[in-house]
Design an enzyme around this catalytic site. Structure first.
Site, short mmCIF file in Angstrom:
data_model
loop_
_atom_site.label_atom_id
_atom_site.label_comp_id
_atom_site.label_asym_id
_atom_site.label_seq_id
_atom_site.Cartn_x
_atom_site.Cartn_y
_atom_site.Cartn_z
N ARG A 135 -73.71 9.79 -24.96
CA ARG A 135 -74.85 10.60 -25.40
C ARG A 135 -76.14 9.77 -25.37
O ARG A 135 -77.18 10.26 -24.93
CB ARG A 135 -74.59 11.15 -26.81
CG ARG A 135 -73.52 12.23 -26.85
CD ARG A 135 -73.44 12.88 -28.22
NE ARG A 135 -72.79 12.05 -29.21
CZ ARG A 135 -71.49 12.08 -29.49
NH1 ARG A 135 -70.70 12.90 -28.82
NH2 ARG A 135 -70.98 11.31 -30.42
N ASP A 195 -70.48 27.27 -24.64
CA ASP A 195 -69.17 27.02 -25.25
C ASP A 195 -68.58 28.39 -25.58
O ASP A 195 -69.30 29.39 -25.69
CB ASP A 195 -69.30 26.16 -26.51
CG ASP A 195 -68.00 25.46 -26.87
OD1 ASP A 195 -67.87 24.27 -26.56
OD2 ASP A 195 -67.12 26.11 -27.45
N ASP A 211 -68.08 18.33 -19.89
CA ASP A 211 -67.19 17.60 -20.81
C ASP A 211 -66.07 18.53 -21.27
O ASP A 211 -66.02 18.93 -22.43
CB ASP A 211 -68.00 17.07 -22.00
CG ASP A 211 -67.18 16.19 -22.91
OD1 ASP A 211 -66.14 15.66 -22.45
OD2 ASP A 211 -67.56 16.02 -24.08
N CYS A 249 -60.98 13.85 -20.18
CA CYS A 249 -60.32 13.19 -21.31
C CYS A 249 -58.81 13.33 -21.18
O CYS A 249 -58.07 13.12 -22.14
CB CYS A 249 -60.80 13.76 -22.64
SG CYS A 249 -60.42 15.51 -22.87
#
Length: 403
Positions: free
Chosen positions: A215, A256, A306, A346
């Site tokens: 970030r 989102d 992400d 991830c």
């Protein structure tokens, strides 16, 4: 003490001090969930002390490769003290810190984060640390001085261990003699901005501390390259949104599929003093949003991808690779010439090398030339050991689209 005997030739990984023993490597031996076992080679040589997990494919997670070491409460206290001391030496510039990072700190299955001055959140993700939960909780309070410890043992890995999900206060949850319950919300600072979280409701232990430095990198890049319009996908509560605004972006579009997360994005925009009009939120499926934006002729100066874990294990890698390529292809097509893509995985089942190939393939199919400005990874309080490469779960690329 119960003994686990390995099949012939299966001792090689333990001799390299890799902490996992899979079920197929075991010739004989059983124990109760979390019970300490002695692991031996086929010819009876000592290899390790570990915690047995009868329900998991990872049948033993190793505590120690020293035959003389005792597996007791004092060992857990020492490991926790060492982990906390390491973070103190790192001098992390945030009030949210990963204090214990599983295998990297010699505590397989245990994750502990600290939020602010007095709140700890722990995830017990293996049968071994579950069995030692009470001594671990006491050791955490002693090593940190924190009085409040909340448990978030609700990750999917618990199912693989044959353990039920468990959440709630382990220590310090009662206030005023039990008349009140301690709040589960907290505010942390990083890079000069403020972020809020709820340890009882948020993802993981409440927040994604592993992306802290990334970030900060985005804020610097937005400022350095003069990037004005930013798209933050899978934005959760908007850490990258705040970073882009801090860097000087004039508009950040956050996407989102969680309305509560998006509400917190707007709270963070206000909390940090940014113009509410500079933040636009969309409650939407990310791939669908990317397609719609492309058809509408939209362009962005920077895009953050992400996504959640598409491949928890290598067995899911092929399907995950297709999903990663799809969203990266769309992102490259939406990126303005000279624009910046920050793209992450991830997934433990996707190696850094494979992820690079996926992103490169997406750029090729999009007809885009890109320069890798930076390879990105988890913050240093999420360390990876030399003997456990699986711990390097977060990997990312900062790619500048050539004009």
């Amino acid at each position: 003490m119960k003994t686990i005997r390995l099949r012939e030739g299966k001792e090689r990984s333990l001799l390299r001090r890799h902490p996992w023993v899979f079920d197929g490597a075991i010739e004989r031996g059983r124990a109760d969930p979390g019970e300490t076992v002695r692991v031996e080679s086929a010819d009876g040589r000592f290899l390790a002390w570990g915690a047995f997990s009868p329900a998991s494919r990872i049948r033993v997670r190793c505590w120690s490769f020293d035959e003389a070491e005792r597996i007791d409460a004092a060992l857990f206290a020492r490991r926790i003290q060492r982990a906390v001391a390491l973070r103190q030496r790192m001098a992390v510039a945030s009030s949210g810190v990963r204090l214990v990072h599983g295998e990297a700190d010699g505590l397989p299955g245990l994750v502990v984060d600290r939020y602010g001055a007095d709140l700890l959140v722990a995830q017990f993700g293996s049968a071994g640390v579950e069995r030692w939960k009470a001594p671990i909780a006491d050791a955490l309070r002693a090593a940190t001085g924190c009085t409040r410890l909340y448990e978030r043992s609700d990750a999917s890995v618990r199912e693989l261990e044959g353990l039920p999900a468990m959440t709630g206060w382990l220590r310090g949850g009662e206030l005023n003699g039990g008349d009140m319950t301690a709040p589960t919300t907290a505010t942390i600072t990083e890079h000069g901005w403020h972020l809020t979280l709820d340890v009882a409701e948020g993802h993981k232990t409440g927040f994604y501390l592993d992306q802290r430095d990334n970030r900060g990198w985005l804020a610097h890049a937005v400022r350095h390259f003069g990037l004005k319009r930013v798209l933050n996908t899978y934005c959760y509560t908007g850490g990258f949104t705040v970073a882009a605004l801090q860097g000087g972006a004039t508009q950040v579009v956050s996407v989102d599929s969680s309305a509560p997360a998006l509400a917190r994005v707007q709270q963070h925009v206000a909390l940090n003093g940014f113009d509410a009009g500079a933040s636009v939120c969309h409650d939407a499926d990310v791939p669908a949003f990317l397609k719609q934006a492309l058809h509408a002729g939209e362009r962005f100066d920077a895009i953050v991808l992400d996504p959640p874990k598409f491949a928890p294990t290598a067995a899911h890698a092929e399907r995950a690779a297709r999903a990663y390529k799809h969203i990266n292809l769309l992102a490259f097509q939406l990126l303005a010439p000279g624009g910046l893509l920050l793209t992450f995985s991830c997934s433990g089942g996707i190696s850094a090398d494979l992820f690079h190939k996926i992103v490169a393939g997406a750029a090729l199919d999009a007809g885009v030339d890109g320069a890798i400005l930076q390879r990105l990874q988890g913050a240093p309080d999420h360390p990876t050991t030399m003997t456990f490469p699986e711990g390097e779960y977060l990997k990312g690329l900062a790619v500048l689209r050539q004009a």
